[in-house]
Design a protein around this motif. Structure first.
Motif, mmCIF file in Angstrom:
data_model
loop_
_atom_site.group_PDB
_atom_site.id
_atom_site.type_symbol
_atom_site.label_atom_id
_atom_site.label_comp_id
_atom_site.label_asym_id
_atom_site.label_seq_id
_atom_site.Cartn_x
_atom_site.Cartn_y
_atom_site.Cartn_z
ATOM 1 N N PRO A 132 0.841 -1.199 0.000
ATOM 2 C CA PRO A 132 0.000 0.000 0.000
ATOM 3 C C PRO A 132 0.883 1.259 0.000
ATOM 4 O O PRO A 132 1.985 1.257 0.556
ATOM 5 C CB PRO A 132 -0.750 -0.129 1.330
ATOM 6 C CG PRO A 132 0.195 -0.850 2.229
ATOM 7 C CD PRO A 132 1.022 -1.761 1.347
ATOM 8 N N HIS A 133 0.369 2.300 -0.601
ATOM 9 C CA HIS A 133 1.130 3.539 -0.729
ATOM 10 C C HIS A 133 1.457 4.159 0.637
ATOM 11 O O HIS A 133 2.457 4.876 0.790
ATOM 12 C CB HIS A 133 0.322 4.535 -1.585
ATOM 13 C CG HIS A 133 1.090 5.735 -1.989
ATOM 14 N ND1 HIS A 133 0.550 6.984 -2.045
ATOM 15 C CD2 HIS A 133 2.388 5.872 -2.348
ATOM 16 C CE1 HIS A 133 1.485 7.850 -2.421
ATOM 17 N NE2 HIS A 133 2.605 7.188 -2.619
ATOM 18 N N CYS A 134 0.624 3.866 1.642
ATOM 19 C CA CYS A 134 0.842 4.484 2.958
ATOM 20 C C CYS A 134 2.113 3.985 3.643
ATOM 21 O O CYS A 134 2.512 4.507 4.682
ATOM 22 C CB CYS A 134 -0.370 4.278 3.879
ATOM 23 S SG CYS A 134 -0.769 2.551 4.146
ATOM 24 N N THR A 177 -2.053 2.665 -4.924
ATOM 25 C CA THR A 177 -2.672 3.750 -4.152
ATOM 26 C C THR A 177 -4.109 3.412 -3.752
ATOM 27 O O THR A 177 -4.751 4.168 -3.043
ATOM 28 C CB THR A 177 -2.671 5.056 -4.989
ATOM 29 O OG1 THR A 177 -3.154 4.735 -6.286
ATOM 30 C CG2 THR A 177 -1.294 5.658 -5.086
ATOM 31 N N ALA A 182 -4.707 -1.646 -7.561
ATOM 32 C CA ALA A 182 -4.225 -2.991 -7.187
ATOM 33 C C ALA A 182 -4.797 -4.029 -8.148
ATOM 34 O O ALA A 182 -4.078 -4.916 -8.634
ATOM 35 C CB ALA A 182 -4.617 -3.306 -5.749
ATOM 36 N N ALA A 198 -1.408 -4.837 3.665
ATOM 37 C CA ALA A 198 -2.494 -3.838 3.715
ATOM 38 C C ALA A 198 -3.080 -3.807 5.119
ATOM 39 O O ALA A 198 -2.666 -4.567 6.001
ATOM 40 C CB ALA A 198 -3.579 -4.174 2.694
ATOM 41 N N ASP A 202 -8.700 -3.633 3.730
ATOM 42 C CA ASP A 202 -8.221 -3.813 2.351
ATOM 43 C C ASP A 202 -7.697 -5.225 2.122
ATOM 44 O O ASP A 202 -7.909 -5.807 1.051
ATOM 45 C CB ASP A 202 -7.125 -2.795 2.030
ATOM 46 C CG ASP A 202 -7.691 -1.398 1.902
ATOM 47 O OD1 ASP A 202 -8.927 -1.251 1.991
ATOM 48 O OD2 ASP A 202 -6.906 -0.450 1.723
ATOM 49 N N CYS A 227 -3.516 4.754 7.381
ATOM 50 C CA CYS A 227 -3.142 5.372 6.092
ATOM 51 C C CYS A 227 -2.050 6.441 6.182
ATOM 52 O O CYS A 227 -1.966 7.306 5.304
ATOM 53 C CB CYS A 227 -4.360 5.976 5.403
ATOM 54 S SG CYS A 227 -5.793 4.919 5.364
#
Ligand code: SF4
Length: 245
Positions: A132-134, A177, A182, A198, A202, A227
Motif C-alpha cells: 500500500p502507498h501508505c 494507491t 491494485a 495492507a 483492504d 493510512c
C-alpha cells in the motif's frame, strides 16, 4: 480429501445456499404466488438438509480456526467465513472497530494457513509483492508508484527494504494507491502468487476478491493511525518469499 472438499465447496454450498435463501424469501408469499409446492415434504427435507449442512460448515469452521493443526474441509470454511460471515460483519461494524479488526485478523490468518498448505514453488517473475502507498514516508518526493527503484534509500520508510528485496530476488514489487490500481496491477502482471501488505479491511477484501490467485496477507502496522506513515514486518515477508521461490 482435497477433491471432495472442492466438490462440496463448489457444488453443494454455493448452489444450495442460494436455493435456501430464495426459498426463505419466497416462503411467506407461497399462497399469493401460487407456489403451493413450497409446502411439500420434499422441500422441507431439502431445507433441513441444507440447514444441517450450514451447521456442519459452521462447526468445522470454528474447529479449523480455533483448534485444528490439520484443517478439515478448509474450502468450505473459507467460503462460509469470507462470503457469508465477513459481508455481514462488514455491514454491521465499522472497519476501524476492534471487533472488525479481530475478525478480519482471524480470516487473514486462516487464509494464510490454507495457502501455506496449498502453494508450491514459483519462478521469480510469477511472484508479486503488492504494497500500500501508505508505507511510503508521507513527505517523500520520489514517485515509487511508477517504479520502486525510484526510492533513494534515505531510511525513512520500509520501501527501501522492499527495493532491496526486488534487487536481491528479482520478484515484481508494486505499490498501489488503492483497490482499483491494485486490481489493474494484478490483471496486467498476471502473477501466480501474491504477497500482499495492507490494513485489515483492504487485505480481507483483497483476498476475497482475488480468489483465483493464492494471496498471502500481511497486516501493516499503524503507529501513526490509519493510512499515514505505516510500516510492516519486512523479515516475515522475506522469509515467506524464500519459502516459495
Ligand atoms: S526510503 Fe525511499 S521511499 Fe522511503 S522516504 Fe526514503 S526515499 Fe522515500
Amino acid at each position: 480429501m482435497k477433491n471432495l472438499d472442492n466438490l462440496l465447496y463448489r457444488i453443494l454450498l454455493k448452489t444450495n445456499l442460494a436455493l435456501l435463501v430464495i426459498t426463505f424469501i419466497l416462503y411467506p408469499f407461497r399462497r399469493s404466488l401460487s407456489l403451493g409446492f413450497l409446502d411439500s415434504k420434499l422441500l422441507i427435507t431439502l431445507m433441513i438438509s441444507l440447514l444441517s449442512f450450514l451447521l456442519f460448515a459452521i462447526i468445522i469452521s470454528i474447529y479449523n480456526i480455533k483448534f485444528a493443526k490439520r484443517l478439515v474441509f478448509p474450502n468450505i470454511s473459507y467460503y462460509l467465513l469470507y462470503h457469508i460471515i465477513f459481508p455481514i460483519i462488514h455491514k454491521l461494524f465499522s472497519s476501524q472497530s476492534k471487533g472488525y479488526e479481530k475478525f478480519s485478523s482471524l480470516l487473514i490468518d486462516y487464509n494464510n494457513r490454507i495457502q501455506r498448505k496449498q502453494i508450491n514453488k514459483y519462478k521469480k517473475d510469477e511472484v508479486l509483492i503488492l504494497l500500500p502507498h501508505c508505507l511510503q514516508y508521507t513527505d517523500c518526493p520520489n514517485k515509487i508508484t511508477n517504479d520502486i527503484n525510484n526510492c533513494k534509500e534515505c531510511g525513512k520508510c520500509v520501501i527501501q527494504d522492499f527495493k532491496k528485496i526486488h534487487q536481491d530476488y528479482g520478484v515484481q514489487i508494486k505499490v498501489a494507491t488503492g483497490g482499483t490500481l491494485a486490481r489493474k496491477i494484478i490483471s496486467d502482471l498476471k502473477p501466480k502468487v501474491i504477497l500482499a501488505v495492507a490494513c485489515h479491511r483492504d487485505l480481507t477484501e483483497g483476498i476475497k476478491d482475488v480468489e483465483v490467485i493464492p494471496v498471502l496477507g500481511f497486516l501493516n502496522e499503524r503507529p501513526n493511525g490509519p493510512c499515514f506513515n505505516t510500516s510492516c514486518d519486512v523479515n516475515e515477508i522475506k522469509n515467506t518469499l524464500e519459502k516459495i521461490l
